[in-house]
Design an enzyme around this catalytic site. Sequence first.
Site, mmCIF file in Angstrom:
data_model
loop_
_atom_site.group_PDB
_atom_site.id
_atom_site.type_symbol
_atom_site.label_atom_id
_atom_site.label_comp_id
_atom_site.label_asym_id
_atom_site.label_seq_id
_atom_site.Cartn_x
_atom_site.Cartn_y
_atom_site.Cartn_z
ATOM 1 C CG PHE A 120 -0.009 0.276 2.599
ATOM 2 C CD1 PHE A 120 -0.159 1.659 2.573
ATOM 3 C CD2 PHE A 120 1.225 -0.244 2.996
ATOM 4 C CE1 PHE A 120 0.883 2.501 2.933
ATOM 5 C CE2 PHE A 120 2.279 0.584 3.355
ATOM 6 C CZ PHE A 120 2.093 1.959 3.325
ATOM 7 C CG ASN A 167 -2.754 3.877 9.008
ATOM 8 O OD1 ASN A 167 -2.965 4.097 10.192
ATOM 9 N ND2 ASN A 167 -2.899 4.789 8.057
ATOM 10 C CB THR A 168 1.862 -1.143 7.391
ATOM 11 O OG1 THR A 168 0.930 -0.984 6.324
ATOM 12 C CG2 THR A 168 2.519 -2.517 7.287
ATOM 13 C CG ASN A 171 -5.573 7.287 6.228
ATOM 14 O OD1 ASN A 171 -5.169 6.141 6.013
ATOM 15 N ND2 ASN A 171 -4.775 8.358 6.128
ATOM 16 C CE LYS A 223 3.943 10.566 1.667
ATOM 17 N NZ LYS A 223 2.678 10.487 0.909
ATOM 18 C CG ASN A 248 2.719 9.155 4.987
ATOM 19 O OD1 ASN A 248 1.488 9.252 5.074
ATOM 20 N ND2 ASN A 248 3.315 8.174 4.332
ATOM 21 C CB SER A 305 1.841 4.199 5.937
ATOM 22 O OG SER A 305 0.617 3.817 6.517
HETATM 23 C C1 LIG Z 1 -7.153 8.692 3.111
HETATM 24 C C2 LIG Z 1 -5.674 8.846 2.908
HETATM 25 C C3 LIG Z 1 -4.920 7.795 2.420
HETATM 26 C C4 LIG Z 1 -3.554 7.938 2.220
HETATM 27 N N1 LIG Z 1 -2.848 6.887 1.713
HETATM 28 C C5 LIG Z 1 -1.526 7.047 1.472
HETATM 29 C C6 LIG Z 1 -0.778 5.998 0.863
HETATM 30 O O1 LIG Z 1 -1.311 4.948 0.508
HETATM 31 N N2 LIG Z 1 0.547 6.203 0.659
HETATM 32 C C7 LIG Z 1 1.177 7.373 1.010
HETATM 33 O O2 LIG Z 1 2.379 7.497 0.794
HETATM 34 N N3 LIG Z 1 0.485 8.382 1.577
HETATM 35 C C8 LIG Z 1 -0.838 8.252 1.799
HETATM 36 N N4 LIG Z 1 -1.536 9.274 2.367
HETATM 37 C C9 LIG Z 1 -0.785 10.500 2.786
HETATM 38 C C10 LIG Z 1 -0.765 11.583 1.721
HETATM 39 O O3 LIG Z 1 -0.102 11.160 0.553
HETATM 40 C C11 LIG Z 1 -0.069 12.840 2.252
HETATM 41 O O4 LIG Z 1 1.297 12.546 2.517
HETATM 42 C C12 LIG Z 1 -0.692 13.371 3.529
HETATM 43 O O5 LIG Z 1 -2.084 13.187 3.528
HETATM 44 C C13 LIG Z 1 -0.390 14.858 3.716
HETATM 45 O O6 LIG Z 1 -0.917 15.627 2.644
HETATM 46 P P1 LIG Z 1 -2.354 16.389 2.731
HETATM 47 O O7 LIG Z 1 -2.354 17.160 4.018
HETATM 48 O O8 LIG Z 1 -2.421 17.241 1.518
HETATM 49 O O9 LIG Z 1 -3.390 15.328 2.731
HETATM 50 C C14 LIG Z 1 -2.912 9.161 2.561
HETATM 51 C C15 LIG Z 1 -3.685 10.234 3.030
HETATM 52 C C16 LIG Z 1 -5.041 10.092 3.205
HETATM 53 C C17 LIG Z 1 -5.838 11.268 3.721
#
Ligand SMILES: Cc1cc2nc3c(=O)[nH]c(=O)nc-3n(C[C@H](O)[C@H](O)[C@H](O)COP(=O)(O)O)c2cc1C
Length: 363
Positions: A128, A195-196, A124, A239, A268, A193
């Site tokens: 935000f 993406n910013t 992704n 984080k 993350n 993140s």
């Molecule tokens: C579509 C998507 C959006 C996410 N948005 C955020 C976010 O806004 N803030 C954040 O701290 N992590 C965000 N994450 C990261 C997750 O919180 C997590 O740290 C990461 O996906 C690893 O965990 P997982 O393998 O169980 O997905 C996002 C992940 C995905 C897949």
Amino acid sequence: MSWPYSLLFNAAFRRMDPERAHELAFALIERAGKVPVLRDVVQGAVAPYLGQRAGGPGSVRIFGRVVPAPFGLAGGFDKNARAVRGLTMLGFGFIEIGTVTASPQPGNEKQRMWRELDVRGVRNRMGFNNEGAAAAADRLRELRSTAAGRAIVVGANIGKTKVAPPEGAAADYATSARLLAPWADYLVVNVSSPNTPGLRDLQATESLRPILEAVRAAADEANATVSPGGGRRIPLLVKIAPDLADDDVDAVADLVLELGLDGVVAVNTTIGHDRGPGGLSGPPLLGRGIEVVARLRERLGAGPVIIGVGGITRADDVRAYLRAGADLTQGYTSFVYEGPLWASRINRALTRSAGSTASGRLG
Ligand SMILES: Cc1cc2nc3c(=O)[nH]c(=O)nc-3n(C[C@H](O)[C@H](O)[C@H](O)COP(=O)(O)O)c2cc1C
């Protein structure tokens, strides 16, 4: 994946744009969580361990609260705190809302979410997209107006508004902290993140220090004046990305100790892949996530809390994070592949097999 969900996934979700599928599933969860009878029946059936707020097997005493089961929902799924009741109904032990930014913003242009089916991952570059800290704070205030809503352990994950310049980052984070601190059980400063633009540069300790100091001051000031803060010192976590070099993980741990922060959320999404734009999540993260948690625990000692996240699919993955030194765990991506009963399956297994792991750290 259970077979009814795998049929649904292959027949419907897999053919849909991933963000559209997320919105659809999210709307269902949000709505179901607002129907009291449905909510209570479903929660009683799929997540009986949530009834043990006083602390049953597998519960964790932390942040001055009892987290009834060690596996919660990671940041990014409920960015605007709309579906906390519905997500709890599905069995998550705690919910992290956000990432929330000080000002509302649309996020990046679409397409910005992709399934990576071969590794059961997601990629992704959402950027935000969220309704802003004031809107999320209003929803949390409403959640906290009922006893059942107050019983849920909720973290608030905050990030930098895209248009805020780097020199305005501390003030931007502080605005979100001020609005959310009275209503959340803990705050997460998200500097990881991908993406910013420029956000991950804030992980460098010289950039991180003023942000964390400003957030601490704003949260304490808000909780001194806004009920139900009541002078409560809200736990503050940071984080981090899995792509930090080991030395930089150590530097973050040292800063946590120096500033007296309460803990770290690791990890993350990763940019260490060649699949296209955005951060990759899901099973490919598991190994590095556990490694970062183990390194942090070694450096931090027993005090600060670690929330382990990245690549969790089943109860054994949670156990591996806990063995590495995590106090709690979270997940997001495998929800897409495993379906609505995913958290309940994991937490049932963990609360069945555990003697009480109540740690009492911040209790
Ligand atoms: C579509 C998507 C959006 C996410 N948005 C955020 C976010 O806004 N803030 C954040 O701290 N992590 C965000 N994450 C990261 C997750 O919180 C997590 O740290 C990461 O996906 C690893 O965990 P997982 O393998 O169980 O997905 C996002 C992940 C995905 C897949």
